[in-house]
Design an enzyme around this catalytic site. Sequence first.
Site, PDB file in Angstrom:
ATOM      1  N   ALA A 109      12.170  20.354  38.003  1.00 46.67           N
ATOM      2  CA  ALA A 109      13.424  20.244  38.966  1.00 46.67           C
ATOM      3  C   ALA A 109      14.182  18.770  39.148  1.00 46.67           C
ATOM      4  CB  ALA A 109      12.998  20.307  40.275  1.00 46.67           C
ATOM      5  N   CYS A 110      13.523  17.929  38.362  1.00 44.08           N
ATOM      6  CA  CYS A 110      14.142  16.425  38.364  1.00 44.08           C
ATOM      7  C   CYS A 110      15.245  16.186  37.163  1.00 44.08           C
ATOM      8  CB  CYS A 110      13.072  15.374  38.567  1.00 44.08           C
ATOM      9  SG  CYS A 110      13.448  13.619  38.502  1.00 44.08           S
TER      10      CYS A 110
END
Length: 140
Positions: A10-11
């Site tokens: 998600a980063c």
Amino acid sequence: MNVTIYHNPACGTSRNTLAMIRNAGIEPDIIEYLENPPSRQELVGMIADAGLTVRDAVRQKDTPYAELGLDNPDLSDDQLLDAMLKDPILINRPFVVTPLGTRLSRPSELVLEILPETHKGAFTKEDGEKVLDAEGKRIV
């Protein structure tokens, strides 16, 4: 070359780092550390090998850092490590481990310091920033 990335898909920084590793022709071991956090010994080792302090390795943004009182400068390394292991979102990311060293790859191009110079060509980050030219050379 054996490469391990402690990854959070998600980063954006973590995704860019993973893509740069792959651009070097390497398929790393991917550890999604939120589901499979490192052991205390592994975490301490990565932090030391990267030349960081424990506080440097604590993620503040988008975490319960302040709510947990981790901004208290009197907390010991052991207390910070306890918090990171209890709630792995507090582990800054992405850590990358290679035979050439260990880095907290923030910004993502720090990973280039510990990869062989075998890049397959140009690399542009998700945000459009050009990192490597068509010959795989770093753009300064």
